[in-house]
Design an enzyme around this catalytic site. Structure first.
Site, PDB file in Angstrom:
ATOM      1  N   VAL A 117       4.084  -0.131  -8.104  1.00 24.01           N
ATOM      2  CA  VAL A 117       4.280   1.074  -7.356  1.00 24.01           C
ATOM      3  C   VAL A 117       2.979   2.100  -7.248  1.00 24.01           C
ATOM      4  CG1 VAL A 117       5.865   2.998  -6.757  1.00 24.01           C
ATOM      5  CG2 VAL A 117       6.751   1.078  -7.955  1.00 24.01           C
ATOM      6  N   CYS A 118       2.581   2.371  -6.098  1.00 19.79           N
ATOM      7  CA  CYS A 118       1.526   3.158  -6.173  1.00 19.79           C
ATOM      8  C   CYS A 118       0.239   2.651  -6.682  1.00 19.79           C
ATOM      9  CB  CYS A 118       2.036   4.404  -6.463  1.00 19.79           C
ATOM     10  SG  CYS A 118       0.643   5.834  -5.916  1.00 19.79           S
ATOM     11  N   VAL A 119      -0.277   3.404  -7.683  1.00 19.04           N
ATOM     12  CA  VAL A 119      -1.460   3.030  -8.659  1.00 19.04           C
ATOM     13  C   VAL A 119      -1.025   2.038  -9.714  1.00 19.04           C
ATOM     14  CG1 VAL A 119      -2.982   4.882  -7.927  1.00 19.04           C
ATOM     15  CG2 VAL A 119      -1.570   4.917  -9.871  1.00 19.04           C
ATOM     16  N   GLY A 120       0.242   1.601  -9.928  1.00 18.64           N
ATOM     17  CA  GLY A 120       0.465   0.723 -10.632  1.00 18.64           C
ATOM     18  C   GLY A 120      -0.192  -0.889 -10.556  1.00 18.64           C
ATOM     19  N   THR A 137      -2.776  -0.331  -2.885  1.00 25.65           N
ATOM     20  CA  THR A 137      -2.442   0.489  -3.557  1.00 25.65           C
ATOM     21  C   THR A 137      -2.635   2.028  -2.990  1.00 25.65           C
ATOM     22  OG1 THR A 137      -3.054   1.506  -5.893  1.00 25.65           O
ATOM     23  CG2 THR A 137      -4.885   0.743  -4.450  1.00 25.65           C
TER      24      THR A 137
END
Length: 328
Positions: A117-120, A137
């Site tokens: 999720v997102c910058v994961g 991302t």
């Protein structure tokens, strides 16, 4: 009792983005309301220890299980949130704890699918899970991901991307879109759409839809280009040829193209198209104008040209976009 049909593990660590952690479980919980039977989802929050984890919002979260206790256990979906730091100049950088990266690599091997999720996505990349794959991302860290992991094909535009069993999501609120996509993968589009309505998202956004708007792009570094950007925004319905813009900036067409690519990462034509699409999006969201009127006001002139631009930039049609995001 045997293992749950869909054991979902969400990775926790200090300074993790709170919405990344809470968004997907909320989607799974709403799915339960829409089904007559059990969804089979069992969500567990996992961390290095059972001590409270402080999120980026300052809210503390209690893990359900440790990474070590998950070793060797079958996982249906491993969800990996992200974390960032912002320097004094407002530059955003994704963070990645080597200890968390090592555990994600181990747990991913026992997982049916893995979703960041997102910058994961940076954690997945550091774990070697994105090598040879296409991934997205958050737009603010896309260049960092591409620079640090050349083996990853980074596409900063879509809301989420699926490449085999690896899913990557674009931004904080896009965690809901990603979770809805996982639900659709498990139970079909009809149920996912019913959950989307519960979230007041009207309809789930397709993964290929752009996460960008022109207003989110970096400001130009020269006054000349900044003036042209404002001029373009005020004259979208006019032809706006490269020759006219070059003359207005007192440079050659070749020099203008070079400046646009250096400053904005796009050719003048591509930037103008993005600006027109952005304006058309606003018209579709907030007005009752016909497609013909929207095409005229935004400078596309015909509905066919408008539709082709929407497919090229947003991977959707103007009608589909209005149905999903109309505000009036």
């Amino acid at each position: 009792m045997g293992a749950p049909a869909r054991f979902v593990v969400i990775v926790l660590f200090d300074r993790v983005d709170l919405l990344d952690v809470t968004g997907p479980p909320e989607v799974f919980a709403l799915l339960q309301r829409e089904m007559n039977g059990d969804t089979g989802y069992q969500v567990a929050l996992a961390a290095g220890t059972l001590d409270p984890v402080t999120t980026s919002a300052g809210v503390r979260v209690l893990p359900d299980i440790t990474f070590a206790d998950l070793a060797g256990r079958a996982i249906d979906t491993l969800v990996v949130p992200g974390s960032v730091e912002v320097d004094g100049d407002g530059r955003v950088r994704a963070l990645s704890d080597p200890r968390v990266v090592a555990w994600v690599a181990k747990l991913a091997a026992a997982s049916r699918r893995v979703a960041s999720v997102c910058v994961g996505a940076h954690i997945l990349a550091d774990a070697g899970l994105l090598d040879g794959k296409r991934a997205t991302t958050h737009w603010s860290t896309a260049q960092q991901l591409a620079a640090e992991h050349p083996a990853v094909t980074v596409d900063a535009d879509p809301i989420f991307i699926r490449d085999q069993n690896i899913w990557t999501g674009a931004g904080l609120t896009a965690c809901l879109d990603l979770a809805l996509a996982l639900v659709a993968d498990d139970f079909g589009d009809a149920l996912a759409l019913r959950v989307a309505r519960q979230l007041v998202m009207f309809l789930k956004r397709p993964g290929g839809q752009s996460q960008f708007s022109v207003s989110l792009e970096p400001l130009s570094t020269t006054r000349r280009i900044d003036d042209l950007r404002h001029y373009i925004a005020r004259h979208l319905a006019e032809p706006l040829t490269v020759a006219d813009l070059a003359a207005r900036a007192h440079v050659s067409e070749r020099q203008l193209t070079r400046i646009f690519k250096t400053d904005l990462g796009a050719t003048p034509a591509a930037y103008i198209e993005s600006a027109r699409v952005e304006f058309a999006r606003n018209q579709l969201e907030t007005t009752d104008h016909t497609l013909e009127r929207v095409a005229t006001l935004s400078g596309f002139n015909t509905t066919d040209t408008l539709t082709r631009a929407f497919r090229r930039v947003l991977d959707t049609t103007p009608t589909e976009y209005r149905n999903r995001f109309r505000l009036t």
